[in-house]
Write a protein that holds these residues in place. Structure first.
Motif, PDB file in Angstrom:
ATOM      1  N   GLU A 224     123.999  47.656 139.492  1.00 26.06           N
ATOM      2  CA  GLU A 224     125.084  47.697 140.483  1.00 26.06           C
ATOM      3  C   GLU A 224     126.274  46.832 140.066  1.00 26.06           C
ATOM      4  O   GLU A 224     127.014  46.324 140.890  1.00 26.06           O
ATOM      5  N   LEU A 225     126.429  46.676 138.742  1.00 29.19           N
ATOM      6  CA  LEU A 225     127.595  45.972 138.208  1.00 29.19           C
ATOM      7  C   LEU A 225     128.825  46.837 138.447  1.00 29.19           C
ATOM      8  O   LEU A 225     128.891  47.983 137.992  1.00 29.19           O
ATOM      9  N   GLN A 226     129.791  46.286 139.171  1.00 29.00           N
ATOM     10  CA  GLN A 226     130.972  47.069 139.507  1.00 29.00           C
ATOM     11  C   GLN A 226     132.124  46.824 138.521  1.00 29.00           C
ATOM     12  O   GLN A 226     132.819  47.738 138.132  1.00 29.00           O
ATOM     13  N   ILE A 244     129.473  42.193 141.265  1.00 30.33           N
ATOM     14  CA  ILE A 244     128.356  43.084 141.601  1.00 30.33           C
ATOM     15  C   ILE A 244     128.531  43.561 143.038  1.00 30.33           C
ATOM     16  O   ILE A 244     128.733  42.750 143.940  1.00 30.33           O
ATOM     17  N   ARG A 245     128.456  44.871 143.239  1.00 34.25           N
ATOM     18  CA  ARG A 245     128.594  45.427 144.583  1.00 34.25           C
ATOM     19  C   ARG A 245     127.514  46.474 144.822  1.00 34.25           C
ATOM     20  O   ARG A 245     127.220  47.282 143.934  1.00 34.25           O
ATOM     21  N   LYS A 246     126.974  46.467 146.002  1.00 42.59           N
ATOM     22  CA  LYS A 246     125.881  47.376 146.341  1.00 42.59           C
ATOM     23  C   LYS A 246     126.327  48.829 146.188  1.00 42.59           C
ATOM     24  O   LYS A 246     127.406  49.215 146.622  1.00 42.59           O
ATOM     25  N   PHE A 250     129.895  51.251 137.507  1.00 44.40           N
ATOM     26  CA  PHE A 250     130.678  50.372 136.643  1.00 44.40           C
ATOM     27  C   PHE A 250     132.058  50.964 136.399  1.00 44.40           C
ATOM     28  O   PHE A 250     132.198  52.127 136.022  1.00 44.40           O
ATOM     29  N   SER A 251     133.107  50.151 136.605  1.00 42.60           N
ATOM     30  CA  SER A 251     134.483  50.636 136.481  1.00 42.60           C
ATOM     31  C   SER A 251     135.227  50.031 135.295  1.00 42.60           C
ATOM     32  O   SER A 251     136.430  50.249 135.147  1.00 42.60           O
ATOM     33  N   PHE A 271     135.399  49.729 128.460  1.00 42.96           N
ATOM     34  CA  PHE A 271     134.272  49.111 127.753  1.00 42.96           C
ATOM     35  C   PHE A 271     132.989  49.335 128.560  1.00 42.96           C
ATOM     36  O   PHE A 271     132.997  49.193 129.779  1.00 42.96           O
ATOM     37  N   PRO A 272     131.845  49.666 127.911  1.00 40.38           N
ATOM     38  CA  PRO A 272     131.634  49.663 126.460  1.00 40.38           C
ATOM     39  C   PRO A 272     131.839  51.014 125.781  1.00 40.38           C
ATOM     40  O   PRO A 272     131.384  51.213 124.666  1.00 40.38           O
ATOM     41  N   THR A 273     132.513  51.953 126.435  1.00 33.52           N
ATOM     42  CA  THR A 273     132.709  53.278 125.842  1.00 33.52           C
ATOM     43  C   THR A 273     134.181  53.490 125.519  1.00 33.52           C
ATOM     44  O   THR A 273     134.789  54.471 125.922  1.00 33.52           O
TER      45      THR A 273
END
Length: 405
Positions: A224-226, A244-246, A250-251, A271-273
């Motif tokens: 839930e890493l935002q 971290i948000r419920k 990932f943005s 990142f990481p793409t």
């Protein structure tokens, strides 16, 4: 709230004011062992205030402008959040939010939260730090906005039945022997061990972490890493802030550079793409001096390594070499997140020898010689406004004389 277990008298504060510019070691020798009627305070504690306030002049100017603001130790000043960075933290949280801080420390973040109208509950396990937090809250007129707890934050989280809008934490990055640590499990508290408990209290968690932490590791560690914020102050990477948000996706990563409360630059990458650098993104001229401008990304951009994203945003940039993180261009990008230099020449060996005795800043990036060795070899004196950049240009060691824009 409680009071510090030593009297903070007006006489002590006056002593600190009067000796603000004096040599602390000389003062320590002068007053060593003296316990007379002249002192109704702890002289060592007073000397700590003088030294800490001196070190914090640029880091915490608005706080030390208050003569009653105190430091529990010199280490507390070193570990404290820069007040400009604390204001950035505050900008990420909605006004009137209810915030739980698991690591009160010197309280710079908490006090900035309070100034913005937030309601703060702050845990601090160390008794002296807690006492001084109480004192400083009163001195700053923020007592009504903050609830201070002298407790172990892990125990508090496990037994808490309140809800918060945000849980904030800045785990101590030192072990029992005082050595620096970086990994989450080595910090106090170990935030990973109570993450599930924290999520019961709040839908959002902000974790301030070491600037040395690998971003890929963060991405892999937290569900839930935002978002990830790489926070710089005047180009120097100060921290990695984890949001971290419920139920969030990932943005990406945002690199922010701050100076005295103002945002100098902001850069976003997926990142990481972010993709691999193509050959077309490399410089294609015979000599580096055939370009007009040199660009050196700030430390936050360097940390992401998102060169493709950087070139997508600034399409006329060309990388000096695959492994040289210097960019050249004929286009001036005034909002570039880093140092911008005008190129004035490319000295050969004879011209380098002619620089003997010249004052010039030296920067070495992916070059066989370090900056100190270049300075010694060509007898260049560090300083002034000109810069000599040494780097590999298309795998050839090169030099450029530049001036900052």
């Amino acid at each position: 709230m409680c009071y510090i277990n030593m009297e903070i008298s007006e006489r002590m504060l006056e002593f600190v004011r009067c000796h603000a510019n004096d040599d602390v070691n000389a003062l320590r020798l002068r007053y060593a062992g003296k316990k007379t009627a002249a002192f109704d305070f702890n002289i060592d504690f007073a000397l700590t205030q003088i030294e800490a306030r001196r070190k914090a002049r640029k880091k915490l100017p608005s706080f030390i402008a208050n003569d009653s603001f105190l430091f529990p130790s010199l280490l507390s000043e070193e570990q404290a959040t820069n007040e400009s960075v604390a204001r950035f933290h505050t900008s990420l949280i909605t006004a009137n939010s209810k915030v739980l801080d698991l690591t009160g420390g010197l309280g710079i973040d908490d006090f900035e939260f309070c100034k913005a109208g937030m309601s703060v509950t702050s845990c601090e396990i160390d008794k002296l730090k807690y006492d001084i937090l109480c004192h400083n809250a009163r001195a700053l007129g923020l007592s009504d906005n903050i609830i201070l707890k002298n407790c172990n934050s892990i125990d508090y989280v496990k037994n808490c039945n309140q809800a918060f809008d945000v849980v904030y934490t800045d785990p101590a990055r030192r072990d029992d022997l005082g050595a620096r640590t970086h990994g989450f499990v080595d910090c106090q508290p170990d935030i990973t061990s109570i993450l599930s408990d924290i999520k019961e209290l709040s839908q959002r968690i902000l974790i301030k972490s070491s600037p040395l932490l690998d971003l890929s590791l963060i991405h892999e560690t937290f569900e839930e890493l935002q978002h990830i914020y790489v926070v710089c102050f005047k180009g120097e990477c100060k921290e990695v802030l984890i949001d971290i948000r419920k139920d969030s996706l990932f943005s990406g990563v945002t690199v922010v550079d701050i100076e005295q409360g103002l945002e100098i630059s902001r850069f976003h990458t997926d990142f990481p793409t972010s993709g691999k650098l193509s050959h077309a993104s490399l410089c294609n001229r015979k000599k580096a001096s055939e370009y007009n401008y040199l660009y050196e990304p700030n430390a936050g951009i360097m940390k992401t390594g998102a060169w493709t994203s950087l070139i997508e945003k600034y399409p006329e940039l060309y990388k000096a070499d695959y492994n040289t993180h210097i960019f050249l261009s004929d286009t001036l990008y005034s909002e570039f997140p880093g140092r911008i230099m005008k190129i004035f020449g490319e000295p050969d060996k004879k011209a380098l020898k002619a620089l003997k005795g010249t004052r010039m800043n030296i920067v070495s990036r992916n070059h066989p010689l370090s900056a100190p060795k270049i300075s010694s070899k060509y007898a260049i004196i560090s300083g002034d406004t000109d810069y000599l950049y040494a780097f590999r240009y298309l795998n050839v060691p090169s030099y450029l004389i530049t001036k900052p824009i």
